[in-house]
Design a protein around this motif. Structure first.
Motif, PDB file in Angstrom:
ATOM      1  N   LEU A  25       1.173  -1.166   0.137  1.00 21.54           N
ATOM      2  CA  LEU A  25      -0.508  -0.058   0.245  1.00 21.54           C
ATOM      3  C   LEU A  25       0.871   1.599  -0.225  1.00 21.54           C
ATOM      4  O   LEU A  25       0.756   2.357  -0.575  1.00 21.54           O
ATOM      5  N   THR A  26       1.846   1.454   0.634  1.00 15.21           N
ATOM      6  CA  THR A  26       3.126   2.450   1.060  1.00 15.21           C
ATOM      7  C   THR A  26       3.706   2.504  -0.192  1.00 15.21           C
ATOM      8  O   THR A  26       3.447   3.998  -0.671  1.00 15.21           O
ATOM      9  N   MET A  27       4.022   1.626  -0.855  1.00 16.55           N
ATOM     10  CA  MET A  27       4.820   1.290  -2.312  1.00 16.55           C
ATOM     11  C   MET A  27       3.349   2.113  -3.721  1.00 16.55           C
ATOM     12  O   MET A  27       3.427   3.344  -4.381  1.00 16.55           O
ATOM     13  N   LEU A  28       1.986   1.673  -3.053  1.00 17.05           N
ATOM     14  CA  LEU A  28       0.739   2.095  -4.402  1.00 17.05           C
ATOM     15  C   LEU A  28       0.887   3.888  -4.334  1.00 17.05           C
ATOM     16  O   LEU A  28      -0.173   4.283  -4.809  1.00 17.05           O
ATOM     17  N   LEU A  29       0.815   4.312  -3.691  1.00 17.10           N
ATOM     18  CA  LEU A  29       0.871   5.346  -2.826  1.00 17.10           C
ATOM     19  C   LEU A  29       1.769   6.709  -3.689  1.00 17.10           C
ATOM     20  O   LEU A  29       0.596   7.923  -3.959  1.00 17.10           O
ATOM     21  N   GLU A  30       2.858   6.501  -4.055  1.00 15.97           N
ATOM     22  CA  GLU A  30       3.278   6.939  -5.078  1.00 15.97           C
ATOM     23  C   GLU A  30       2.354   6.812  -6.413  1.00 15.97           C
ATOM     24  O   GLU A  30       2.771   8.115  -7.460  1.00 15.97           O
ATOM     25  N   ASP A  31       1.906   5.804  -7.276  1.00 18.13           N
ATOM     26  CA  ASP A  31       1.299   5.967  -8.222  1.00 18.13           C
ATOM     27  C   ASP A  31       1.228   4.344  -8.928  1.00 18.13           C
ATOM     28  O   ASP A  31       1.049   3.290  -8.022  1.00 18.13           O
ATOM     29  N   ASP A  32       0.560   3.874 -10.063  1.00 15.74           N
ATOM     30  CA  ASP A  32      -0.364   2.698  -9.737  1.00 15.74           C
ATOM     31  C   ASP A  32       0.828   2.333 -10.377  1.00 15.74           C
ATOM     32  O   ASP A  32       1.912   2.755 -11.144  1.00 15.74           O
ATOM     33  N   MET A  33       0.684   0.791 -10.538  1.00 15.19           N
ATOM     34  CA  MET A  33       1.930  -0.452 -10.234  1.00 15.19           C
ATOM     35  C   MET A  33       1.490  -1.201 -11.454  1.00 15.19           C
ATOM     36  O   MET A  33       0.501  -1.651 -10.911  1.00 15.19           O
ATOM     37  N   ALA A  34       2.345  -1.397 -12.107  1.00 13.33           N
ATOM     38  CA  ALA A  34       2.239  -3.242 -12.601  1.00 13.33           C
ATOM     39  C   ALA A  34       2.574  -4.205 -11.372  1.00 13.33           C
ATOM     40  O   ALA A  34       3.057  -4.236 -10.740  1.00 13.33           O
ATOM     41  N   VAL A  35       2.155  -5.972 -11.239  1.00 12.11           N
ATOM     42  CA  VAL A  35       2.051  -6.671 -10.542  1.00 12.11           C
ATOM     43  C   VAL A  35       3.292  -6.833 -10.605  1.00 12.11           C
ATOM     44  O   VAL A  35       3.567  -7.300  -9.309  1.00 12.11           O
ATOM     45  N   THR A  36       4.500  -7.210 -11.578  1.00  7.31           N
ATOM     46  CA  THR A  36       5.309  -7.138 -11.624  1.00  7.31           C
ATOM     47  C   THR A  36       6.399  -6.212 -11.040  1.00  7.31           C
ATOM     48  O   THR A  36       7.369  -6.475 -10.558  1.00  7.31           O
ATOM     49  N   ASP A  37       5.955  -5.226 -10.602  1.00 13.41           N
ATOM     50  CA  ASP A  37       6.818  -4.122 -10.699  1.00 13.41           C
ATOM     51  C   ASP A  37       6.794  -4.250  -8.778  1.00 13.41           C
ATOM     52  O   ASP A  37       7.561  -3.409  -7.992  1.00 13.41           O
ATOM     53  N   VAL A  38       5.659  -4.574  -8.262  1.00 14.18           N
ATOM     54  CA  VAL A  38       5.059  -5.057  -6.310  1.00 14.18           C
ATOM     55  C   VAL A  38       5.759  -5.353  -6.498  1.00 14.18           C
ATOM     56  O   VAL A  38       6.617  -5.534  -5.112  1.00 14.18           O
ATOM     57  N   ALA A  39       6.331  -7.109  -7.402  1.00  6.33           N
ATOM     58  CA  ALA A  39       6.763  -7.850  -6.982  1.00  6.33           C
ATOM     59  C   ALA A  39       8.503  -7.845  -6.376  1.00  6.33           C
ATOM     60  O   ALA A  39       9.073  -8.367  -5.110  1.00  6.33           O
ATOM     61  N   GLU A  40       8.775  -7.051  -7.339  1.00  2.00           N
ATOM     62  CA  GLU A  40      10.440  -6.670  -6.939  1.00  2.00           C
ATOM     63  C   GLU A  40      10.902  -6.495  -6.247  1.00  2.00           C
ATOM     64  O   GLU A  40      12.443  -7.218  -5.662  1.00  2.00           O
ATOM     65  N   PRO A  41      10.662  -5.861  -5.142  1.00  4.45           N
ATOM     66  CA  PRO A  41      11.269  -5.629  -4.041  1.00  4.45           C
ATOM     67  C   PRO A  41      10.982  -6.849  -2.511  1.00  4.45           C
ATOM     68  O   PRO A  41      11.855  -6.886  -1.918  1.00  4.45           O
ATOM     69  N   PHE A  42      10.102  -7.428  -3.367  1.00  2.00           N
ATOM     70  CA  PHE A  42       9.987  -8.508  -2.231  1.00  2.00           C
ATOM     71  C   PHE A  42      10.539 -10.123  -2.816  1.00  2.00           C
ATOM     72  O   PHE A  42      10.857 -10.221  -3.475  1.00  2.00           O
ATOM     73  N   MET A  44       9.334 -13.048  -2.543  1.00  2.00           N
ATOM     74  CA  MET A  44       8.602 -14.255  -2.431  1.00  2.00           C
ATOM     75  C   MET A  44       8.055 -14.062  -4.038  1.00  2.00           C
ATOM     76  O   MET A  44       8.670 -13.682  -5.213  1.00  2.00           O
ATOM     77  N   SER A  45       7.504 -15.181  -4.489  1.00  2.00           N
ATOM     78  CA  SER A  45       6.846 -15.641  -5.983  1.00  2.00           C
ATOM     79  C   SER A  45       6.155 -15.208  -5.829  1.00  2.00           C
ATOM     80  O   SER A  45       5.434 -13.930  -5.305  1.00  2.00           O
ATOM     81  N   LEU A  46       6.174 -14.822  -7.273  1.00  2.00           N
ATOM     82  CA  LEU A  46       4.794 -14.013  -8.160  1.00  2.00           C
ATOM     83  C   LEU A  46       3.686 -14.345  -7.431  1.00  2.00           C
ATOM     84  O   LEU A  46       2.359 -13.246  -6.663  1.00  2.00           O
ATOM     85  N   ALA A  47       2.894 -15.979  -7.161  1.00  2.00           N
ATOM     86  CA  ALA A  47       2.442 -16.169  -7.254  1.00  2.00           C
ATOM     87  C   ALA A  47       2.029 -15.648  -5.606  1.00  2.00           C
ATOM     88  O   ALA A  47       0.787 -15.560  -5.276  1.00  2.00           O
ATOM     89  N   ALA A  48       3.129 -15.685  -4.083  1.00  2.00           N
ATOM     90  CA  ALA A  48       2.606 -15.250  -3.404  1.00  2.00           C
ATOM     91  C   ALA A  48       1.768 -13.155  -3.643  1.00  2.00           C
ATOM     92  O   ALA A  48       1.270 -13.073  -1.984  1.00  2.00           O
ATOM     93  N   ILE A  49       2.672 -12.341  -3.778  1.00  2.00           N
ATOM     94  CA  ILE A  49       2.785 -11.403  -4.098  1.00  2.00           C
ATOM     95  C   ILE A  49       1.243 -11.520  -4.874  1.00  2.00           C
ATOM     96  O   ILE A  49       0.441 -10.441  -4.745  1.00  2.00           O
ATOM     97  N   SER A  50       0.552 -11.873  -5.620  1.00  2.00           N
ATOM     98  CA  SER A  50      -0.825 -12.004  -6.279  1.00  2.00           C
ATOM     99  C   SER A  50      -1.974 -12.285  -5.005  1.00  2.00           C
ATOM    100  O   SER A  50      -2.829 -11.590  -4.939  1.00  2.00           O
ATOM    101  N   LYS A  51      -1.691 -13.639  -4.672  1.00  2.00           N
ATOM    102  CA  LYS A  51      -2.288 -13.592  -4.001  1.00  2.00           C
ATOM    103  C   LYS A  51      -2.273 -12.513  -2.386  1.00  2.00           C
ATOM    104  O   LYS A  51      -3.731 -12.179  -2.181  1.00  2.00           O
ATOM    105  N   HIS A  52      -1.389 -11.575  -1.440  1.00  2.00           N
ATOM    106  CA  HIS A  52      -1.594 -10.699  -1.142  1.00  2.00           C
ATOM    107  C   HIS A  52      -2.703  -9.015  -1.595  1.00  2.00           C
ATOM    108  O   HIS A  52      -2.971  -8.740  -1.318  1.00  2.00           O
ATOM    109  N   LEU A  53      -1.918  -9.493  -3.077  1.00  2.00           N
ATOM    110  CA  LEU A  53      -2.799  -8.250  -3.595  1.00  2.00           C
ATOM    111  C   LEU A  53      -4.456  -8.921  -3.788  1.00  2.00           C
ATOM    112  O   LEU A  53      -5.175  -7.819  -3.894  1.00  2.00           O
ATOM    113  N   SER A  54      -4.410 -10.089  -3.588  1.00  2.00           N
ATOM    114  CA  SER A  54      -6.137 -10.307  -3.900  1.00  2.00           C
ATOM    115  C   SER A  54      -6.912  -9.989  -2.752  1.00  2.00           C
ATOM    116  O   SER A  54      -8.076 -10.087  -2.748  1.00  2.00           O
ATOM    117  N   ILE A  55      -6.374 -10.221  -1.540  1.00  2.00           N
ATOM    118  CA  ILE A  55      -6.273  -9.818  -0.371  1.00  2.00           C
ATOM    119  C   ILE A  55      -6.647  -8.647   0.054  1.00  2.00           C
ATOM    120  O   ILE A  55      -7.693  -7.800  -0.029  1.00  2.00           O
TER     121      ILE A  55
END
Length: 115
Positions: A25-42, A44-55
């Protein structure tokens, strides 16, 4: 309060309970982001990030939309409004000075060390 009224707040607070989702959420304060960009600093797998995004999306905190082949995430700025109002309801009370309260109790009841 009925369980129906509590459900959106429950989803918001459950989503906010996780530090990874708060970081997203803090990252998204700056601007819209592609899922792959959201996942970059973490780490964890893209699937795990997708689950967080889904929640976060299920709680209404973000929206996701497909633009071409890329899925984008956008912070929903008004999504925390109900949670903020709920939290602010506790601000109507004076702050409690726990040290003064402890001194009061000791004076009324005696020191916990005294017989």
């Amino acid at each position: 309060m009925t369980s129906d009224a509590a459900s959106p707040l429950d989803a918001i607070f459950a989503a906010l309970a996780d530090p990874t989702r708060r970081a997203i959420l803090t990252m998204l304060l700056e601007d819209d982001m592609a899922v792959t960009d959201v996942a970059e600093p973490f780490s964890m797998s893209l699937a795990a990030i997708s689950k967080h995004l889904s929640i976060l999306a299920d709680a209404g905190l973000i929206t996701q939309e497909k633009r071409g082949r890329v899925k984008w995430c956008k912070l929903e700025p008004h999504a925390l409004r109900d949670a903020t109002i709920w939290i602010q309801g506790f601000g109507q009370f004076e702050p409690i000075d726990l040290d003064a309260f402890e001194r009061f109790l000791e004076a009324e009841l005696g020191s916990p060390d005294s017989p």
